[in-house]
Design a protein around this motif. Sequence first.
Motif, short mmCIF file in Angstrom:
data_model
loop_
_atom_site.label_atom_id
_atom_site.label_comp_id
_atom_site.label_asym_id
_atom_site.label_seq_id
_atom_site.Cartn_x
_atom_site.Cartn_y
_atom_site.Cartn_z
N TYR A 64 4.77 -12.43 -1.63
CA TYR A 64 3.33 -12.79 -0.84
C TYR A 64 2.03 -12.01 -1.61
CZ TYR A 64 4.30 -8.16 1.11
OH TYR A 64 4.27 -6.96 1.44
N ASP A 65 0.91 -12.68 -1.41
CA ASP A 65 -0.38 -12.23 -1.96
C ASP A 65 -1.29 -12.27 -0.74
OD1 ASP A 65 -2.15 -11.11 -3.57
OD2 ASP A 65 -2.72 -13.03 -4.39
N VAL A 66 -1.65 -10.99 -0.36
CA VAL A 66 -2.56 -10.93 1.14
C VAL A 66 -4.05 -10.71 0.67
CG1 VAL A 66 -2.94 -9.73 3.17
CG2 VAL A 66 -0.64 -10.31 2.39
N ASN A 67 -5.03 -11.24 1.31
CA ASN A 67 -6.29 -11.19 1.36
C ASN A 67 -6.65 -11.17 2.77
OD1 ASN A 67 -9.02 -10.65 0.63
ND2 ASN A 67 -9.32 -13.10 0.70
N ILE A 68 -7.21 -9.55 3.28
CA ILE A 68 -7.70 -9.53 4.66
C ILE A 68 -9.05 -10.17 4.86
CG2 ILE A 68 -8.11 -7.99 6.42
CD1 ILE A 68 -6.04 -6.00 5.01
N VAL A 69 -8.89 -11.06 5.87
CA VAL A 69 -10.12 -11.89 5.99
C VAL A 69 -11.46 -11.07 6.89
CG1 VAL A 69 -11.40 -13.89 7.29
CG2 VAL A 69 -8.97 -13.99 6.27
N GLU A 70 -10.88 -10.30 7.97
CA GLU A 70 -11.76 -9.60 8.77
C GLU A 70 -11.27 -8.31 8.83
OE1 GLU A 70 -11.79 -11.18 12.75
OE2 GLU A 70 -12.78 -12.87 12.24
#
Length: 231
Positions: A49-55
Amino acid sequence: MEGLKVSDANLVVCVHPSKGHRVSEAVLRELSSHLFQFSEIFDGVLLAYDVNIVEKNAKILPGIHPYFGVRLKAKLLLFSPEPNMLLEARVVKLTPESIHVIVLGFASAVIIDEDIREEFDYRTKNGKEVYCSKVHRRHVIKVGTMIRFLVKSLDKEILHICGSLKPSNTGSIHWLDKDFEEISLIDRSGTKRERENEMKMQEHAVVGGKEISLGNGQIKKSKKRRLIEES
């Protein structure tokens, strides 16, 4: 290999209040707990997985023990095998009744004798068990061989696959790819010979029972001779 796909997902990860000062670490730990396990949410096995926290500001979720809900966007690599797909695996064990393999290093699969085409014959060679093709002597399956097989059925909960070597496009990947390359070379060489033959036919013609060359020099001489004869 079939069965692999990349999906974009919008997720909400629940984080315990005690992890509020290490949100990123808590999110990665939660996602890591789903690795190499079948998930009904993802409809497949999460491989990476590759994650990008939105908030950055998490919301408190209602409940007796409130958690923080962290929204994030993730790109997921999933393994979702289905019947009739072609998978690749490494052979780990051979018996007269079956071939045992491992897919992607974690999922087990077995191919029983009734699903192995009659072309293959089990035998012991130099003290090692092998399946040898009676049609192509160099097509050999042994422990350590990477094979391509057809999914016959699977149990998603325990990640166990029943496979088949009945189709002609299954077997040792090394032999299948090498055989395909040899066929391609034969086709290309055949096409080249055909072009050469066509060029030779275009360069020669038969006139009055005699073969003459149609090269540029011969064309000029033929034209000159025709003009003399006409005069």
